[in-house]
Design a protein around this motif. Sequence first.
Motif, PDB file in Angstrom:
ATOM      1  N   VAL A 174       3.554   2.046  -0.862  1.00  0.00           N
ATOM      2  CA  VAL A 174       4.630   1.817   0.103  1.00  0.00           C
ATOM      3  C   VAL A 174       4.627   2.922   1.156  1.00  0.00           C
ATOM      4  CG1 VAL A 174       7.150   1.809   0.399  1.00  0.00           C
ATOM      5  CG2 VAL A 174       6.097   0.457  -1.428  1.00  0.00           C
ATOM      6  N   LYS A 175       4.525   4.176   0.708  1.00  0.00           N
ATOM      7  CA  LYS A 175       4.508   5.300   1.659  1.00  0.00           C
ATOM      8  C   LYS A 175       3.321   5.200   2.602  1.00  0.00           C
ATOM      9  CE  LYS A 175       6.977   8.702  -1.086  1.00  0.00           C
ATOM     10  NZ  LYS A 175       6.902   9.975  -1.812  1.00  0.00           N
ATOM     11  N   LYS A 176       2.162   4.851   2.041  1.00  0.00           N
ATOM     12  CA  LYS A 176       0.969   4.726   2.885  1.00  0.00           C
ATOM     13  C   LYS A 176       1.160   3.599   3.901  1.00  0.00           C
ATOM     14  CE  LYS A 176      -4.013   4.229   2.840  1.00  0.00           C
ATOM     15  NZ  LYS A 176      -5.238   4.134   2.044  1.00  0.00           N
ATOM     16  N   GLY A 177       1.711   2.484   3.444  1.00  0.00           N
ATOM     17  CA  GLY A 177       1.969   1.364   4.352  1.00  0.00           C
ATOM     18  C   GLY A 177       2.949   1.745   5.455  1.00  0.00           C
ATOM     19  N   GLN A 178       3.964   2.518   5.106  1.00  0.00           N
ATOM     20  CA  GLN A 178       4.932   2.963   6.103  1.00  0.00           C
ATOM     21  C   GLN A 178       4.279   3.874   7.136  1.00  0.00           C
ATOM     22  OE1 GLN A 178       7.823   4.631   3.384  1.00  0.00           O
ATOM     23  NE2 GLN A 178       9.160   2.832   3.564  1.00  0.00           N
ATOM     24  N   ARG A 179       3.404   4.768   6.679  1.00  0.00           N
ATOM     25  CA  ARG A 179       2.705   5.664   7.614  1.00  0.00           C
ATOM     26  C   ARG A 179       1.809   4.873   8.564  1.00  0.00           C
ATOM     27  NH1 ARG A 179       2.008   8.878   2.943  1.00  0.00           N
ATOM     28  NH2 ARG A 179      -0.134   8.155   2.759  1.00  0.00           N
ATOM     29  N   VAL A 180       1.074   3.911   8.006  1.00  0.00           N
ATOM     30  CA  VAL A 180       0.178   3.099   8.838  1.00  0.00           C
ATOM     31  C   VAL A 180       0.989   2.271   9.828  1.00  0.00           C
ATOM     32  CG1 VAL A 180      -1.460   1.161   8.794  1.00  0.00           C
ATOM     33  CG2 VAL A 180      -1.698   3.030   7.150  1.00  0.00           C
ATOM     34  N   ALA A 181       2.068   1.658   9.370  1.00  0.00           N
ATOM     35  CA  ALA A 181       2.905   0.842  10.254  1.00  0.00           C
ATOM     36  C   ALA A 181       3.488   1.687  11.379  1.00  0.00           C
ATOM     37  CB  ALA A 181       4.017   0.170   9.455  1.00  0.00           C
ATOM     38  N   LYS A 182       3.942   2.885  11.046  1.00  0.00           N
ATOM     39  CA  LYS A 182       4.511   3.761  12.068  1.00  0.00           C
ATOM     40  C   LYS A 182       3.440   4.173  13.079  1.00  0.00           C
ATOM     41  CE  LYS A 182       7.253   7.942  12.627  1.00  0.00           C
ATOM     42  NZ  LYS A 182       7.942   9.038  11.958  1.00  0.00           N
ATOM     43  N   LYS A 183       2.252   4.529  12.571  1.00  0.00           N
ATOM     44  CA  LYS A 183       1.149   4.956  13.443  1.00  0.00           C
ATOM     45  C   LYS A 183       0.728   3.829  14.390  1.00  0.00           C
ATOM     46  CE  LYS A 183      -3.448   7.020  13.175  1.00  0.00           C
ATOM     47  NZ  LYS A 183      -4.498   7.498  12.261  1.00  0.00           N
ATOM     48  N   LYS A 184       0.752   2.588  13.884  1.00  0.00           N
ATOM     49  CA  LYS A 184       0.326   1.438  14.697  1.00  0.00           C
ATOM     50  C   LYS A 184       1.497   0.760  15.404  1.00  0.00           C
ATOM     51  CE  LYS A 184      -3.823   0.582  12.111  1.00  0.00           C
ATOM     52  NZ  LYS A 184      -4.854  -0.395  11.868  1.00  0.00           N
ATOM     53  N   HIS A 185       2.688   1.350  15.262  1.00  0.00           N
ATOM     54  CA  HIS A 185       3.902   0.820  15.896  1.00  0.00           C
ATOM     55  C   HIS A 185       4.172  -0.629  15.490  1.00  0.00           C
ATOM     56  CE1 HIS A 185       3.947   4.459  18.277  1.00  0.00           C
ATOM     57  NE2 HIS A 185       2.677   4.242  18.606  1.00  0.00           N
ATOM     58  N   LEU A 186       3.991  -0.915  14.211  1.00  0.00           N
ATOM     59  CA  LEU A 186       4.236  -2.260  13.699  1.00  0.00           C
ATOM     60  C   LEU A 186       5.692  -2.403  13.283  1.00  0.00           C
ATOM     61  CD1 LEU A 186       1.072  -2.658  11.445  1.00  0.00           C
ATOM     62  CD2 LEU A 186       1.452  -3.633  13.722  1.00  0.00           C
ATOM     63  N   THR A 187       6.226  -3.591  13.468  1.00  0.00           N
ATOM     64  CA  THR A 187       7.587  -3.882  13.016  1.00  0.00           C
ATOM     65  C   THR A 187       7.513  -4.790  11.789  1.00  0.00           C
ATOM     66  OG1 THR A 187       7.807  -5.878  14.336  1.00  0.00           O
ATOM     67  CG2 THR A 187       8.401  -3.792  15.405  1.00  0.00           C
ATOM     68  N   LEU A 188       8.646  -4.998  11.178  1.00  0.00           N
ATOM     69  CA  LEU A 188       8.697  -5.899  10.036  1.00  0.00           C
ATOM     70  C   LEU A 188       8.290  -7.308  10.451  1.00  0.00           C
ATOM     71  CD1 LEU A 188       9.287  -6.117   7.059  1.00  0.00           C
ATOM     72  CD2 LEU A 188      11.682  -6.469   7.587  1.00  0.00           C
ATOM     73  N   ASP A 189       8.696  -7.723  11.650  1.00  0.00           N
ATOM     74  CA  ASP A 189       8.294  -9.042  12.154  1.00  0.00           C
ATOM     75  C   ASP A 189       6.780  -9.151  12.285  1.00  0.00           C
ATOM     76  OD1 ASP A 189      10.883  -9.985  12.271  1.00  0.00           O
ATOM     77  OD2 ASP A 189      11.161  -9.408  14.368  1.00  0.00           O
ATOM     78  N   ASP A 190       6.129  -8.077  12.700  1.00  0.00           N
ATOM     79  CA  ASP A 190       4.665  -8.078  12.800  1.00  0.00           C
ATOM     80  C   ASP A 190       4.035  -8.306  11.427  1.00  0.00           C
ATOM     81  OD1 ASP A 190       4.746  -7.440  15.549  1.00  0.00           O
ATOM     82  OD2 ASP A 190       4.766  -5.290  15.098  1.00  0.00           O
ATOM     83  N   LEU A 191       4.613  -7.676  10.424  1.00  0.00           N
ATOM     84  CA  LEU A 191       4.050  -7.772   9.093  1.00  0.00           C
ATOM     85  C   LEU A 191       4.348  -9.093   8.415  1.00  0.00           C
ATOM     86  CD1 LEU A 191       4.825  -4.199   7.779  1.00  0.00           C
ATOM     87  CD2 LEU A 191       2.644  -5.089   8.592  1.00  0.00           C
ATOM     88  N   ASN A 192       5.498  -9.671   8.670  1.00  0.00           N
ATOM     89  CA  ASN A 192       5.871 -10.914   8.003  1.00  0.00           C
ATOM     90  C   ASN A 192       4.848 -12.011   8.208  1.00  0.00           C
ATOM     91  OD1 ASN A 192       8.164 -10.137   6.650  1.00  0.00           O
ATOM     92  ND2 ASN A 192       9.517 -10.561   8.353  1.00  0.00           N
ATOM     93  N   GLY A 193       4.349 -12.180   9.404  1.00  0.00           N
ATOM     94  CA  GLY A 193       3.345 -13.199   9.662  1.00  0.00           C
ATOM     95  C   GLY A 193       2.057 -12.930   8.904  1.00  0.00           C
ATOM     96  N   SER A 194       1.657 -11.670   8.813  1.00  0.00           N
ATOM     97  CA  SER A 194       0.423 -11.304   8.118  1.00  0.00           C
ATOM     98  C   SER A 194       0.533 -11.503   6.617  1.00  0.00           C
ATOM     99  CB  SER A 194       0.076  -9.845   8.391  1.00  0.00           C
ATOM    100  OG  SER A 194      -0.163  -9.642   9.763  1.00  0.00           O
ATOM    101  N   LEU A 195       1.697 -11.228   6.079  1.00  0.00           N
ATOM    102  CA  LEU A 195       1.871 -11.325   4.629  1.00  0.00           C
ATOM    103  C   LEU A 195       1.954 -12.768   4.144  1.00  0.00           C
ATOM    104  CD1 LEU A 195       4.410  -8.405   4.069  1.00  0.00           C
ATOM    105  CD2 LEU A 195       1.958  -8.390   3.639  1.00  0.00           C
ATOM    106  N   ASP A 196       2.367 -13.668   5.005  1.00  0.00           N
ATOM    107  CA  ASP A 196       2.500 -15.063   4.617  1.00  0.00           C
ATOM    108  C   ASP A 196       1.153 -15.774   4.543  1.00  0.00           C
ATOM    109  OD1 ASP A 196       5.230 -14.824   4.407  1.00  0.00           O
ATOM    110  OD2 ASP A 196       5.618 -15.524   6.449  1.00  0.00           O
ATOM    111  N   GLU A 197       0.146 -15.217   5.135  1.00  0.00           N
ATOM    112  CA  GLU A 197      -1.169 -15.881   5.172  1.00  0.00           C
ATOM    113  C   GLU A 197      -1.896 -15.769   3.881  1.00  0.00           C
ATOM    114  OE1 GLU A 197      -3.108 -14.080   8.512  1.00  0.00           O
ATOM    115  OE2 GLU A 197      -1.734 -14.968   9.913  1.00  0.00           O
TER     116      GLU A 197
END
Length: 74
Positions: A51-74
């Motif tokens: 989770v911490k690693k994912g948070q760091r990567v998301a912050k570095k890439k400026h990803l939002t939860l909406d960005d991730l939701n589409g990716s996780l559903d695939e």
Amino acid sequence: MKTIKTITISLPIEMGKDIQQMAKEEHRTISELVREAVRQYRAQRTFASLVKKGQRVAKKKHLTLDDLNGSLDE
């Protein structure tokens, strides 16, 4: 080659009694109960680390939860 490591631990009296009671209720040895507890603890630590690693990567890439939701559903 020895495949078991024996460890002696100290616990508060009540915790020791709780562990003995749980083991008895579950028809397991105290060793089995403690091994399971350690496995679960290790799994929780691994998950928290991911989770911490994912948070760091998301912050570095400026990803939002909406960005991730589409990716996780695939």
